[in-house]
Scaffold this motif. Sequence first.
Motif, mmCIF file in Angstrom:
data_model
loop_
_atom_site.group_PDB
_atom_site.id
_atom_site.type_symbol
_atom_site.label_atom_id
_atom_site.label_comp_id
_atom_site.label_asym_id
_atom_site.label_seq_id
_atom_site.Cartn_x
_atom_site.Cartn_y
_atom_site.Cartn_z
ATOM 1 N N VAL A 90 8.082 -3.586 27.890
ATOM 2 C CA VAL A 90 7.382 -2.787 26.881
ATOM 3 C C VAL A 90 6.537 -3.682 25.984
ATOM 4 O O VAL A 90 5.376 -3.379 25.673
ATOM 5 C CB VAL A 90 8.393 -1.969 26.049
ATOM 6 C CG1 VAL A 90 7.699 -1.324 24.860
ATOM 7 C CG2 VAL A 90 9.058 -0.908 26.911
ATOM 8 N N CYS A 91 7.105 -4.816 25.549
ATOM 9 C CA CYS A 91 6.354 -5.750 24.700
ATOM 10 C C CYS A 91 5.121 -6.281 25.426
ATOM 11 O O CYS A 91 4.040 -6.401 24.840
ATOM 12 C CB CYS A 91 7.247 -6.908 24.264
ATOM 13 S SG CYS A 91 8.506 -6.464 23.057
ATOM 14 N N ALA A 92 5.285 -6.607 26.728
ATOM 15 C CA ALA A 92 4.153 -7.138 27.491
ATOM 16 C C ALA A 92 3.024 -6.127 27.586
ATOM 17 O O ALA A 92 1.847 -6.476 27.423
ATOM 18 C CB ALA A 92 4.618 -7.543 28.890
ATOM 19 N N ILE A 93 3.350 -4.875 27.835
ATOM 20 C CA ILE A 93 2.319 -3.838 27.952
ATOM 21 C C ILE A 93 1.586 -3.643 26.631
ATOM 22 O O ILE A 93 0.359 -3.562 26.581
ATOM 23 C CB ILE A 93 2.954 -2.512 28.430
ATOM 24 C CG1 ILE A 93 3.468 -2.662 29.867
ATOM 25 C CG2 ILE A 93 1.944 -1.378 28.341
ATOM 26 C CD1 ILE A 93 4.233 -1.457 30.362
ATOM 27 N N ILE A 94 2.352 -3.584 25.529
ATOM 28 C CA ILE A 94 1.734 -3.404 24.213
ATOM 29 C C ILE A 94 0.828 -4.579 23.875
ATOM 30 O O ILE A 94 -0.294 -4.413 23.361
ATOM 31 C CB ILE A 94 2.817 -3.218 23.136
ATOM 32 C CG1 ILE A 94 3.564 -1.899 23.364
ATOM 33 C CG2 ILE A 94 2.202 -3.238 21.743
ATOM 34 C CD1 ILE A 94 4.715 -1.674 22.413
ATOM 35 N N ILE A 95 1.273 -5.807 24.176
ATOM 36 C CA ILE A 95 0.481 -7.000 23.885
ATOM 37 C C ILE A 95 -0.801 -7.009 24.722
ATOM 38 O O ILE A 95 -1.882 -7.330 24.218
ATOM 39 C CB ILE A 95 1.312 -8.271 24.143
ATOM 40 C CG1 ILE A 95 2.412 -8.388 23.083
ATOM 41 C CG2 ILE A 95 0.425 -9.516 24.116
ATOM 42 C CD1 ILE A 95 3.399 -9.503 23.358
ATOM 43 N N LEU A 110 -4.533 -7.054 23.219
ATOM 44 C CA LEU A 110 -5.465 -8.137 23.534
ATOM 45 C C LEU A 110 -6.741 -7.602 24.175
ATOM 46 O O LEU A 110 -7.838 -8.076 23.884
ATOM 47 C CB LEU A 110 -4.800 -9.157 24.463
ATOM 48 C CG LEU A 110 -3.715 -10.043 23.840
ATOM 49 C CD1 LEU A 110 -3.073 -10.923 24.911
ATOM 50 C CD2 LEU A 110 -4.308 -10.910 22.731
ATOM 51 N N ALA A 111 -6.591 -6.610 25.053
ATOM 52 C CA ALA A 111 -7.772 -6.016 25.686
ATOM 53 C C ALA A 111 -8.677 -5.359 24.646
ATOM 54 O O ALA A 111 -9.912 -5.486 24.707
ATOM 55 C CB ALA A 111 -7.338 -4.999 26.739
ATOM 56 N N GLU A 165 -8.834 -6.156 21.418
ATOM 57 C CA GLU A 165 -9.425 -7.212 20.593
ATOM 58 C C GLU A 165 -10.562 -7.913 21.320
ATOM 59 O O GLU A 165 -11.628 -8.173 20.747
ATOM 60 C CB GLU A 165 -8.332 -8.214 20.208
ATOM 61 C CG GLU A 165 -8.725 -9.186 19.103
ATOM 62 C CD GLU A 165 -9.500 -10.391 19.613
ATOM 63 O OE1 GLU A 165 -10.311 -10.954 18.853
ATOM 64 O OE2 GLU A 165 -9.303 -10.756 20.798
ATOM 65 N N LYS A 166 -10.365 -8.215 22.598
ATOM 66 C CA LYS A 166 -11.406 -8.880 23.384
ATOM 67 C C LYS A 166 -12.619 -7.959 23.563
ATOM 68 O O LYS A 166 -13.766 -8.421 23.533
ATOM 69 C CB LYS A 166 -10.857 -9.276 24.755
ATOM 70 C CG LYS A 166 -9.827 -10.402 24.717
ATOM 71 C CD LYS A 166 -10.444 -11.697 24.217
ATOM 72 C CE LYS A 166 -9.424 -12.833 24.235
ATOM 73 N NZ LYS A 166 -10.002 -14.099 23.697
ATOM 74 N N GLY A 167 -12.360 -6.656 23.744
ATOM 75 C CA GLY A 167 -13.461 -5.723 23.880
ATOM 76 C C GLY A 167 -14.320 -5.653 22.632
ATOM 77 O O GLY A 167 -15.553 -5.698 22.705
ATOM 78 N N LEU A 168 -13.680 -5.568 21.457
ATOM 79 C CA LEU A 168 -14.427 -5.560 20.196
ATOM 80 C C LEU A 168 -15.165 -6.878 19.984
ATOM 81 O O LEU A 168 -16.288 -6.900 19.459
ATOM 82 C CB LEU A 168 -13.473 -5.290 19.030
ATOM 83 C CG LEU A 168 -12.841 -3.888 18.981
ATOM 84 C CD1 LEU A 168 -11.847 -3.801 17.823
ATOM 85 C CD2 LEU A 168 -13.905 -2.812 18.838
ATOM 86 N N HIS A 169 -14.535 -7.993 20.411
ATOM 87 C CA HIS A 169 -15.193 -9.303 20.283
ATOM 88 C C HIS A 169 -16.437 -9.375 21.161
ATOM 89 O O HIS A 169 -17.477 -9.911 20.744
ATOM 90 C CB HIS A 169 -14.204 -10.409 20.655
ATOM 91 C CG HIS A 169 -14.798 -11.788 20.559
ATOM 92 N ND1 HIS A 169 -15.080 -12.403 19.356
ATOM 93 C CD2 HIS A 169 -15.185 -12.668 21.540
ATOM 94 C CE1 HIS A 169 -15.608 -13.604 19.586
ATOM 95 N NE2 HIS A 169 -15.677 -13.788 20.896
ATOM 96 N N LYS A 170 -16.345 -8.830 22.373
ATOM 97 C CA LYS A 170 -17.503 -8.820 23.273
ATOM 98 C C LYS A 170 -18.642 -7.997 22.684
ATOM 99 O O LYS A 170 -19.814 -8.392 22.751
ATOM 100 C CB LYS A 170 -17.092 -8.252 24.631
ATOM 101 C CG LYS A 170 -16.203 -9.165 25.470
ATOM 102 C CD LYS A 170 -16.976 -10.354 26.003
ATOM 103 C CE LYS A 170 -16.096 -11.184 26.939
ATOM 104 N NZ LYS A 170 -16.839 -12.369 27.455
#
Length: 453
Positions: A25-30, A34-35, A37-42
Amino acid sequence: MAVVDSGVKTSRELDQTPTWAVAGVCAIIILISLALEKGLHKVGTWFTVKQKKALFEALEKVKAELMILGFISLLLTFSQYYIAEICIPVKVANTFLPCPLKYPAKSKLPGGARRLFSLERRILAGGKGAACKNGKVPLITVEGLHQLHILIFFMAVLHVIYSATTMGLGRLKIRGWKQWEEETLSPDYEVSNDPSRFRLSHETSFVRAHTSYWTKIPIFFYMGCFFRQFAKSVSKSDYLTLRNGFINVHLAPGSKFNFQRYIKRSLEDDFKTIVGVTPFLWASFVFFLFLNIDGWLTLFWASLIPPIIILSVGTKLQAIITRMALDISERHAVVQGMPLVEGSDKYFWFGKPKLLLQLIHFALFQNAFQITYFLWIMYKFELTSCFHDNFGLRIAKVVFGIGILFLCSYITLPLYALVAQMGTQLKRSIFDEHTSKALENWRKAALKNEQNI
């Protein structure tokens, strides 16, 4: 025969939960975080490469609003059990309810049905409930706080979608004016708008489209302006006349200035204001939640505020254009070249063009809140809940809200970006990014030299 032990707990804490479940569950949420955050950064990087400074600042505002919602969610998570331990009298808890009371205080069920209902909610939430004494119940149950979490999540998601939709529709509208801007570079345009050419003012397409006998009667004047925003909010003659007036007032007459690109930058500046959520807007959010009392129909009356504001602002913007046309016909019987409109803050309410943008901002926020609240209720309480006593009315309200979003984003906001240029003040967006940066550096250098002296 298997015997069920009634003493076994139906919920488990982390010390009794498989490690693979916790880690998964933690891995999926992370990964999802991250996806995002990276999308907004792009997107931010693309804005920087394209020199879209205003859009980049708007994106930073959206990220800041998401961070605020994240902090609110964290505070609720940390303090939910402490809040649930606050007890209040049942009589007080039965006031200001958004739905009719399901379990009246006169119920003959042992222990009180309301306490039983709250206890069941706390068990379902898997948390420790408040040990309230007889005659008292929790201020808000853990399950109720969990429902607030869902509302915050819906607000975060809808805020991003709503902002992207608003900007996308506005840019799409202004993109249609590019063809008119390109026509100003053609020889035919220069010949038809030769400054040495004289003609009667009422024969010009701009004055003819906005003036008639009926426009001199106030009630018909505003009725015409009201319906004009739906038919053709900005015509070719409107755009070219306002463009000509802007260039003659703020720049040298006959300048080769890309007015359409300037309006697009101005819209981006306005969008930077609209995506922000001010303390006043947060206060209005809390205010309407407080007044959402059973029988008051608060949310219904609140849903009427955005359309009233947007339609009033659209009517006012059309009235400004019409008033400029009337002023031309009253001042001059004969005009030289293209009609020259006179830009002034006097055309706007209280002489403040920014007031219209603030009203648009408030209307868009309230409209987004109405749509978010409906989706949250539909998800958490189902369509047949007490919140939807008149389900047809609720659906109509949401459809109307989506219509207001498209009306404001595609018509009212671009129209404001155009008409607001007729004010007295000149916007900074008239300069491109390089010129603005050079002027800012020059200003800083001048201030530094002044301090050294």
